[in-house]
Design an enzyme around this catalytic site. Structure first.
Site, PDB file in Angstrom:
ATOM      1  N   LYS A 190      -5.258 -62.989 -11.075  1.00 55.81           N
ATOM      2  CA  LYS A 190      -5.537 -61.561 -11.334  1.00 55.81           C
ATOM      3  C   LYS A 190      -4.262 -60.885 -11.807  1.00 55.81           C
ATOM      4  O   LYS A 190      -3.347 -60.640 -11.036  1.00 55.81           O
ATOM      5  CB  LYS A 190      -6.047 -60.821 -10.089  1.00 55.81           C
ATOM      6  CG  LYS A 190      -6.643 -59.482 -10.519  1.00 55.81           C
ATOM      7  CD  LYS A 190      -6.687 -58.416  -9.472  1.00 55.81           C
ATOM      8  CE  LYS A 190      -5.544 -57.458  -9.469  1.00 55.81           C
ATOM      9  NZ  LYS A 190      -5.295 -56.691 -10.708  1.00 55.81           N
ATOM     10  N   GLU A 266       5.633 -62.266  -2.128  1.00 53.95           N
ATOM     11  CA  GLU A 266       6.925 -61.888  -2.743  1.00 53.95           C
ATOM     12  C   GLU A 266       6.865 -60.380  -2.944  1.00 53.95           C
ATOM     13  O   GLU A 266       6.143 -59.905  -3.811  1.00 53.95           O
ATOM     14  CB  GLU A 266       7.096 -62.561  -4.112  1.00 53.95           C
ATOM     15  CG  GLU A 266       7.134 -64.058  -4.097  1.00 53.95           C
ATOM     16  CD  GLU A 266       8.462 -64.600  -3.619  1.00 53.95           C
ATOM     17  OE1 GLU A 266       9.399 -63.816  -3.387  1.00 53.95           O
ATOM     18  OE2 GLU A 266       8.546 -65.828  -3.460  1.00 53.95           O
ATOM     19  N   CYS A 300      12.032 -56.219  -8.702  1.00 51.24           N
ATOM     20  CA  CYS A 300      12.070 -56.325  -7.238  1.00 51.24           C
ATOM     21  C   CYS A 300      13.508 -56.470  -6.761  1.00 51.24           C
ATOM     22  O   CYS A 300      13.871 -56.004  -5.696  1.00 51.24           O
ATOM     23  CB  CYS A 300      11.231 -57.503  -6.782  1.00 51.24           C
ATOM     24  SG  CYS A 300      11.635 -59.009  -7.660  1.00 51.24           S
ATOM     25  N   GLU A 399      12.023 -48.030  -2.062  1.00 52.44           N
ATOM     26  CA  GLU A 399      12.052 -48.649  -3.380  1.00 52.44           C
ATOM     27  C   GLU A 399      11.455 -47.665  -4.389  1.00 52.44           C
ATOM     28  O   GLU A 399      10.298 -47.286  -4.261  1.00 52.44           O
ATOM     29  CB  GLU A 399      11.227 -49.937  -3.348  1.00 52.44           C
ATOM     30  CG  GLU A 399      11.287 -50.706  -4.628  1.00 52.44           C
ATOM     31  CD  GLU A 399      10.401 -51.950  -4.619  1.00 52.44           C
ATOM     32  OE1 GLU A 399       9.259 -51.860  -4.142  1.00 52.44           O
ATOM     33  OE2 GLU A 399      10.854 -52.995  -5.097  1.00 52.44           O
TER      34      GLU A 399
HETATM   35  P1  NAD Z   1       1.312 -53.484  -6.555  1.00 50.13           P
HETATM   36  O1  NAD Z   1       1.507 -54.048  -5.209  1.00 50.13           O
HETATM   37  O2  NAD Z   1       0.804 -52.091  -6.676  1.00 50.13           O
HETATM   38  O3  NAD Z   1       0.323 -54.378  -7.423  1.00 50.13           O
HETATM   39  C1  NAD Z   1       0.508 -55.766  -7.547  1.00 50.13           C
HETATM   40  C2  NAD Z   1      -0.837 -56.422  -7.769  1.00 50.13           C
HETATM   41  O4  NAD Z   1      -1.658 -56.168  -6.631  1.00 50.13           O
HETATM   42  C3  NAD Z   1      -1.604 -55.892  -8.980  1.00 50.13           C
HETATM   43  O5  NAD Z   1      -2.277 -56.964  -9.605  1.00 50.13           O
HETATM   44  C4  NAD Z   1      -2.592 -54.921  -8.357  1.00 50.13           C
HETATM   45  O6  NAD Z   1      -3.766 -54.756  -9.107  1.00 50.13           O
HETATM   46  C5  NAD Z   1      -2.894 -55.600  -7.028  1.00 50.13           C
HETATM   47  N1  NAD Z   1      -3.355 -54.654  -5.995  1.00 50.13           N
HETATM   48  C6  NAD Z   1      -3.031 -53.341  -5.872  1.00 50.13           C
HETATM   49  N2  NAD Z   1      -3.681 -52.799  -4.805  1.00 50.13           N
HETATM   50  C7  NAD Z   1      -4.419 -53.790  -4.256  1.00 50.13           C
HETATM   51  C8  NAD Z   1      -5.302 -53.861  -3.139  1.00 50.13           C
HETATM   52  N3  NAD Z   1      -5.558 -52.795  -2.381  1.00 50.13           N
HETATM   53  N4  NAD Z   1      -5.891 -55.050  -2.849  1.00 50.13           N
HETATM   54  C9  NAD Z   1      -5.640 -56.135  -3.616  1.00 50.13           C
HETATM   55  N5  NAD Z   1      -4.835 -56.128  -4.688  1.00 50.13           N
HETATM   56  C10 NAD Z   1      -4.219 -54.969  -5.010  1.00 50.13           C
HETATM   57  O7  NAD Z   1       2.718 -53.661  -7.289  1.00 50.13           O
HETATM   58  P2  NAD Z   1       3.124 -53.266  -8.754  1.00 50.13           P
HETATM   59  O8  NAD Z   1       3.264 -51.797  -8.842  1.00 50.13           O
HETATM   60  O9  NAD Z   1       2.255 -53.944  -9.738  1.00 50.13           O
HETATM   61  O10 NAD Z   1       4.562 -53.977  -8.832  1.00 50.13           O
HETATM   62  C11 NAD Z   1       5.667 -53.423  -8.253  1.00 50.13           C
HETATM   63  C12 NAD Z   1       5.981 -54.072  -6.913  1.00 50.13           C
HETATM   64  O11 NAD Z   1       6.091 -55.482  -7.055  1.00 50.13           O
HETATM   65  C13 NAD Z   1       7.324 -53.626  -6.381  1.00 50.13           C
HETATM   66  O12 NAD Z   1       7.222 -53.342  -5.020  1.00 50.13           O
HETATM   67  C14 NAD Z   1       8.207 -54.828  -6.619  1.00 50.13           C
HETATM   68  O13 NAD Z   1       9.326 -54.904  -5.780  1.00 50.13           O
HETATM   69  C15 NAD Z   1       7.264 -55.939  -6.403  1.00 50.13           C
HETATM   70  N6  NAD Z   1       7.763 -57.178  -7.028  1.00 50.13           N
HETATM   71  C16 NAD Z   1       8.240 -58.166  -6.228  1.00 50.13           C
HETATM   72  C17 NAD Z   1       8.757 -59.336  -6.791  1.00 50.13           C
HETATM   73  C18 NAD Z   1       9.278 -60.453  -5.940  1.00 50.13           C
HETATM   74  O14 NAD Z   1       9.363 -61.565  -6.451  1.00 50.13           O
HETATM   75  N7  NAD Z   1       9.625 -60.219  -4.705  1.00 50.13           N
HETATM   76  C19 NAD Z   1       8.760 -59.477  -8.177  1.00 50.13           C
HETATM   77  C20 NAD Z   1       8.256 -58.450  -8.961  1.00 50.13           C
HETATM   78  C21 NAD Z   1       7.746 -57.297  -8.364  1.00 50.13           C
END
Ligand code: NAD
Length: 496
Positions: A190, A266, A300, A399
């Protein structure tokens, strides 16, 4: 397959690029129950309307993945044959590198040039590296009593759901897909709702490379519908997630409320560059600037905190401010754009609200601090530096996921270490010093998954990546990533 410079006119390619828009289920692009409009943060214009999956569509994708896994069309293939297909996939990514890079820029606003040189290099490397690795992983036969034979075997875990964010859309996808597929698992991906187009094209190329039908599926859609349906599905064996800590928590709940699927997370970070007076100040300052402004701070591992010894504060901050002036946002399709847009208008507004309320709590905005290029219709936020930030305040703790640096001074090493470790996160951080003893001592004291000494964001596919504390658990990259997608089976044979 290395990065090359090139002369693509990204604006022209925008008019020509094509990509699938359906759900990829059982080897075919199909209609979904819902529709999703993908909008570009470059100018606010719609790029495409695509199919999106509801819980029923997700169930069809999981069932297709289950059938493919159980009949062993992929899981039963010799690792060397899976390897050949993965390497072919990496080659196709190289052939379509420009379109894939362009889609990054259109969907989430990073400069197309950087997507080409950095993201696509990582994607191609990841897929080929796990392909190359998989026929070299051996099982174990331990030394036990001579009256027995014991086998420790790695078996593919089954159906893997991979839920990924938009900030490095294809790199994050490849970090999940490549090791999961290499082990023989079937996958349902997804992508983030902001960046499905690049993922669809990537997976179409996977099918062209020879991944059998049903082994690689893609369900586009919103997090709380499509992501949730995967999290709650009773026939998903492993869920691997990259995204925010808040959503990571939800996946733990979904797992607990369904089949206790294994969850790997992650998550977010609040990483620091810690600069001591004996460091190479010029390099430390310029790297610290790059580490927070690159990708508009949407990393991240973004170096969102600068912890600097009070004696060198002015020198380091002055250098960072001059780099901030050079890294102003521009249209990410321009060949020389130093910085693109942020991912969307709502995200830009969130960054700005936090800058305003954070600075009201503590700190002084030295540069940036308000959206720019508003007449473009896009979502552009400039490099922002906030000085004298109290370590307990919003800007030092939360963050922002934007190009916003919080600067705090320290007096001695003990204080620097306490500040470094003083957040809920533990993803990564860097220490800058030329004192070898201090470098080792400090690195050992840092509660993070990744430490950099006198550098930032360095590494390659051989080293694991991931966090501790509320930055998650499990590792992407390296052979350790394979462990997430294996079940370990012990067989004990009594010998006559
Ligand atoms: P997000 O958590 O909002 O979304 C990530 C994914 O989760 C998307 O595909 C989204 O559609 C899905 N999602 C959102 N709400 C959901 C729910 N209620 N149930 C199931 N799935 C859901 O994050 P984002 O805004 O896309 O990305 C930013 C975040 O990702 C930041 O916190 C960043 O630090 C983190 N990140 C971490 C790493 C790592 O390797 N540690 C790498 C990149 C990004």
């Amino acid at each position: 397959m290395t990065a090359t410079t090139h002369t693509t006119n990204w604006h022209t390619l925008r008019e020509q690029v094509t990509y699938p828009t359906g759900l990829l289920i059982d080897g075919r692009f199909q209609a979904g129950a819902d529709r999703l409009v993908v909008t570009s943060p470059i100018d606010g214009a719609p790029i495409a309307e695509i199919d999106a999956a509801d819980a029923g569509d997700v169930d069809r994708a999981v069932q297709a993945a289950r059938r493919a896994f159980e009949d062993k069309r992929w899981s039963g293939m010799a690792p060397a044959d899976r390897k050949a297909i993965l390497i072919r996939w990496a080659q196709l990514c190289e052939e379509h590198r420009e379109e894939l890079a362009l889609l990054h820029a259109l969907e989430m606003g990073k400069p197309a040039r950087e997507a080409y040189n950095v993201d696509m290099r990582a994607v191609i490397r990841t897929i080929s590296w796990f392909g190359e690795a998989i026929d070299k992983v051996l099982d174990e036969i331990p030394n036990v009593a001579s009256s027995a034979l014991a086998l420790i075997e790695r078996e593919p875990a089954g159906v893997v759901a991979a839920v990924v964010p938009w900030n490095f859309p294809l790199t994050m996808a490849a970090w999940k897909l490549a090791p999961a597929l290499a082990t023989g698992c079937s996958v349902v991906l997804k992508p983030a709702e902001q960046s499905p187009l690049s993922a669809l094209l990537l997976c179409q190329l996977g099918m062209e490379a020879g991944i059998p039908d049903g082994v690689l599926n893609v369900v586009n859609g919103l997090g709380h519908i499509t992501g949730r349906a995967l999290g709650e599905h009773n026939d998903v064996d492993v869920l691997t997630f990259t995204g925010s800590t808040a959503v990571g928590r939800r996946f733990m709940e979904y797992s607990a409320a369904s089949n206790l699927k294994r969850v790997w997370l992650e998550l977010g970070g609040k990483s620091a560059n810690v600069v001591f007076p004996d460091a190479d100040i010029d390099k430390a300052a310029s790297t610290a600037a790059w580490s927070i402004f690159y990708n508009a701070g949407q990393m991240c591992t973004a170096g969102s905190r600068l912890l600097v010894h009070e004696s060198i504060h002015d020198e380091v901050v002055a250098k960072i401010l001059s780099i901030a002036q050079e890294m102003q946002p521009a249209n990410p399709l321009d060949a020389d754009a130093p910085l693109g847009s942020v991912v969307s208008h709502p995200h830009m507004q969130q960054i700005h609200d936090k800058v305003v309320s954070g600075a009201a709590q503590s700190g002084e905005i030295l540069t940036g601090g308000a959206p720019v290029l508003e007449n473009t219709g896009g979502s552009y936020y400039p490099p922002t530096v906030v000085d004298n930030v109290d370590p307990s305040s919003l800007l030092a703790q939360q963050e922002l996921f934007g190009p916003v640096l919080a600067v705090t001074t320290f007096r001695d090493e003990a204080e620097a270490l306490a500040l470094t470790n003083g957040t809920q996160y533990g993803l990564a951080s860097a220490v800058w010093t030329n004192d070898l003893n201090r470098a080792h001592r400090f690195a050992r004291g840092m509660k993070v998954g990744v430490v950099w000494v006198n550098c930032y964001e360095e590494g390659d596919m051989t080293v694991p990546f991931g966090g501790v504390k509320q930055s998650g658990f499990g590792r992407d990259k390296s052979l350790h990533a394979l462990d997430k997608f294996y079940d370990i089976k012990t067989t004990w044979i009594e010998l006559e």
